[in-house]
Write a protein that holds these residues in place. Sequence first.
Motif: not given
Length: 229
Positions: A4-10, A165-174
């Motif tokens: 979705p929009d906004g999940f990955i930075n610009a 560029g993920g904007t979420g708070s979850a760790a990449v490994g998770t």
Amino acid sequence: MHIPDGFINATTSLGAGLVSVGGLGFSLRRAKEFLEERRAPLAGLLAAFIFALQMLNFPVAAGTSGHFMGGLLAAVLVGPWVAVLVMAVVLAMQALLFADGGLTALGLNIMNLALIAPLVGWVVFLGVRKVLPSGRNGVVLASGVAAGVSVLAAAGGFVLQYALGGTGSAAVGTVAGAMAAVHLVIGVGEGVITALAIGAVMAVRPDLVYGASGVAWAPAPQAAMGEGL
């Protein structure tokens, strides 16, 4: 799998968009070399078929669902370069008409589902076909295996994008672990559906299956991609 929009930075979204534009341009040029007149209508029908199937979601685990992707199915039926274009049209229509995947994330989704999935899947398909006996069963089995791998490859593309560029708070490994677990199940379903579809087409019109090139009893399609890489 649709981002979705906004999940990955610009910045990452723009970079993926540029990669996707370049990939589509290259695929368009190559598709002109491989697309036969008899396969042009098939490509259109295939786009409609995949569009419809992608709208159907099925539960995978608690709180998650999945859907058929179709990238490898398209690659085996009409060739990998045409498959890229078919998948890109499907994704654009979904984003524009049904908001299935954001417009600013369209480049990300095209990169994962229209470039990575069919092209990686096609390479796997060619490799598996070489080690299996020639014939209908070999093509069908190779299609199923490659389709499953294509799903995991697309999921891997998303994990890379999230890491960059993920904007979420979850760790990449998770995120990577969750994507692997869910898409392993989706990949099994993708493989079964793809194998059944390819088997059904080969039973009646093997000459229309691009990936059956070289099978002795099937009229060989135009030169296989593997010879042109």
